[in-house]
Design a protein around this motif. Structure first.
Motif, short mmCIF file in Angstrom:
data_model
loop_
_atom_site.label_atom_id
_atom_site.label_comp_id
_atom_site.label_asym_id
_atom_site.label_seq_id
_atom_site.Cartn_x
_atom_site.Cartn_y
_atom_site.Cartn_z
N THR A 51 3.08 2.96 -7.88
CA THR A 51 3.26 4.78 -7.60
C THR A 51 4.53 4.97 -8.32
OG1 THR A 51 1.54 5.31 -6.51
CG2 THR A 51 0.91 5.12 -8.56
N ALA A 52 5.15 4.64 -6.87
CA ALA A 52 6.33 4.69 -5.98
C ALA A 52 7.21 3.35 -6.23
CB ALA A 52 6.48 5.31 -4.95
N GLY A 53 7.18 2.92 -7.26
CA GLY A 53 7.96 1.82 -7.58
C GLY A 53 8.88 1.64 -7.75
N HIS A 54 9.65 2.76 -8.13
CA HIS A 54 11.68 3.19 -8.10
C HIS A 54 11.73 3.06 -7.15
CE1 HIS A 54 9.32 6.88 -8.53
NE2 HIS A 54 10.76 7.49 -8.55
N LEU A 55 11.15 3.65 -5.90
CA LEU A 55 11.83 3.34 -4.63
C LEU A 55 13.10 1.97 -4.50
CD1 LEU A 55 9.77 5.00 -2.73
CD2 LEU A 55 11.71 6.70 -3.49
N ASN A 56 12.74 1.45 -5.32
CA ASN A 56 13.09 -0.12 -5.07
C ASN A 56 13.80 -0.65 -4.01
OD1 ASN A 56 14.22 -2.51 -6.52
ND2 ASN A 56 16.44 -1.16 -7.14
N GLY A 57 12.70 -0.88 -3.02
CA GLY A 57 13.67 -1.37 -1.44
C GLY A 57 13.57 -0.38 -0.19
N ASP B 106 -1.09 -2.76 4.22
CA ASP B 106 -0.59 -3.63 3.36
C ASP B 106 -0.72 -3.06 1.39
OD1 ASP B 106 0.01 -6.64 2.83
OD2 ASP B 106 -1.87 -7.24 2.01
N MET B 107 -2.07 -3.20 1.82
CA MET B 107 -1.94 -2.42 0.21
C MET B 107 -1.30 -0.96 -0.12
SD MET B 107 -6.12 -1.72 0.24
CE MET B 107 -6.87 -3.24 0.40
N LEU B 108 -0.40 0.07 0.99
CA LEU B 108 0.02 1.10 0.84
C LEU B 108 1.93 0.17 0.67
CD1 LEU B 108 -1.58 3.58 2.45
CD2 LEU B 108 -2.04 3.39 0.35
N ARG B 109 2.01 -0.95 1.14
CA ARG B 109 3.28 -0.72 1.49
C ARG B 109 3.85 -1.14 0.14
NH1 ARG B 109 4.54 -5.21 5.80
NH2 ARG B 109 6.60 -4.69 4.80
N ASP B 110 3.40 -1.85 -1.02
CA ASP B 110 2.51 -1.73 -2.97
C ASP B 110 3.05 -1.00 -3.28
OD1 ASP B 110 2.80 -5.21 -2.38
OD2 ASP B 110 -0.10 -4.71 -2.98
N VAL B 111 2.74 0.65 -2.70
CA VAL B 111 2.62 1.69 -3.44
C VAL B 111 4.40 1.93 -3.51
CG1 VAL B 111 2.99 4.59 -3.09
CG2 VAL B 111 0.12 3.10 -2.37
N ILE B 112 5.24 1.63 -2.77
CA ILE B 112 6.94 2.08 -2.96
C ILE B 112 7.61 -0.01 -3.42
CG2 ILE B 112 6.47 3.36 -1.17
CD1 ILE B 112 7.63 1.38 1.10
N LYS B 113 6.63 -0.62 -4.04
CA LYS B 113 7.97 -1.53 -4.79
C LYS B 113 6.85 -1.75 -6.05
CE LYS B 113 5.49 -5.13 -1.18
NZ LYS B 113 6.28 -5.32 -0.04
#
Ligand SMILES: [Zn+2]
Ligand SMILES: [Zn+2]
Length: 275
Positions: free
Chosen positions: A45-51, A34-41
């Motif tokens: 730190t990888a938020g610009h994967l943007n979905g 659940d915490m690591l799901r926030d990494v890609i949104k």
């Protein structure tokens, strides 16, 4: 684990049949995911994967000093992918960190590897509770905290409420919009946080009471109104925290009101004719 290593031409270099063994409590694994799901949104730190990769996924970036190495390890419920980018011989660093470089490579791989595989969500095991947590204090959120939801193993969830954003139930006089005094008849309880609570106290209603008393020599309200204490019904307890029966205030050290007695020293006549 690694099941097979092969060259780009398809020549198998090594192969291994996986042996499965559970090493982590499923509830802990779910919380970490659940915490690591926030990494890609969002702000991850990888938020610009943007979905991307367009299905439930979680992951973690890893960047060494001066961007010399960039990792991204990410997974969906059915596939794990790991990307490493770095120089063959540790000369100069990469032009950016793992979130910008390794994560998009990972997402592209996952998208292609999972073509035709229906998206599935991570399975939530039993024994978890969801709590609203204050963004600022990480304690249990009150009704007025900026907050987000977090999972906890049942029994380890926080029990202490945030004290920065305390929920104050203050009786407000509808006529003046200020904390009600004992003379106010038309009131309602509104909720405020401690930092934005209204200060002062309604004087409009007590002014009429005091005028009546001044005219007739007797009070038509409760004895604590216009008792000669110079107005400020409620004795300057502030925040409307007097003893009216519909008055309630959550939090054991609510506003003391020491700073709110500006109107206290006014005579009934001055109160009546002031704006
Ligand atoms: Zn709070
Ligand atoms: Zn009033």
């Amino acid at each position: 684990c690694v099941t097979r290593i092969e060259t780009i031409e398809g020549k198998v270099l090594a192969e291994q049949k996986p042996k499965r063994e559970q090493v982590l409590d499923a509830r802990i694994a779910y919380i970490v995911t659940d915490m690591l799901r926030d990494v890609i949104k969002g702000n991850g730190t990888a938020g610009h994967l943007n979905g991307r990769p367009g299905r439930p996924a979680a992951g973690k970036t890893g960047t060494s000093q001066n961007n010399k190495d960039a990792w991204f390890v990410g997974y969906t419920p059915n596939l794990v992918g790991l990307v490493y980018l770095g120089p063959d011989r540790g000369q100069k660093g990469l032009p950016a960190g793992a979130g910008a470089l390794a994560a998009p490579v990972w997402a592209t791989f996952m998208e292609k590897a999972l073509v035709g595989v229906p998206p599935v969500d991570f399975t939530k095991p039993a024994g978890l509770v969801e709590r609203a947590i204050c963004d600022v204090t990480s304690l249990l959120a009150t009704a007025v905290c900026p907050n987000h939801a977090e999972y906890f193993v049942a029994g380890t969830d926080p029990t202490v409420f945030c004290r920065v954003h305390r929920e104050l139930h203050i009786t407000i006089c509808r006529k003046s919009g200020l904390p009600a005094g004992a003379s106010c008849k038309d009131t309602e309880v509104r909720i405020f946080d401690a930092e934005h609570r209204p200060t002062g106290q309604c004087r409009r209603c007590s002014a009429w009471d005091n005028f009546w008393k001044w005219l007739t020599g007797k009070s038509d309200t409760k004895s604590d109104s216009g008792s000669g204490a110079g107005g400020g019904t409620g004795g300057g307890t502030g925040g409307g925290a007097n003893d009216r029966d519909n008055q309630s205030q959550i939090g054991d050290d609510g506003p003391t009101g020491n700073d709110q007695n500006k109107e206290r020293q006014q005579s009934p006549l001055r109160k009546l004719f002031s704006p």
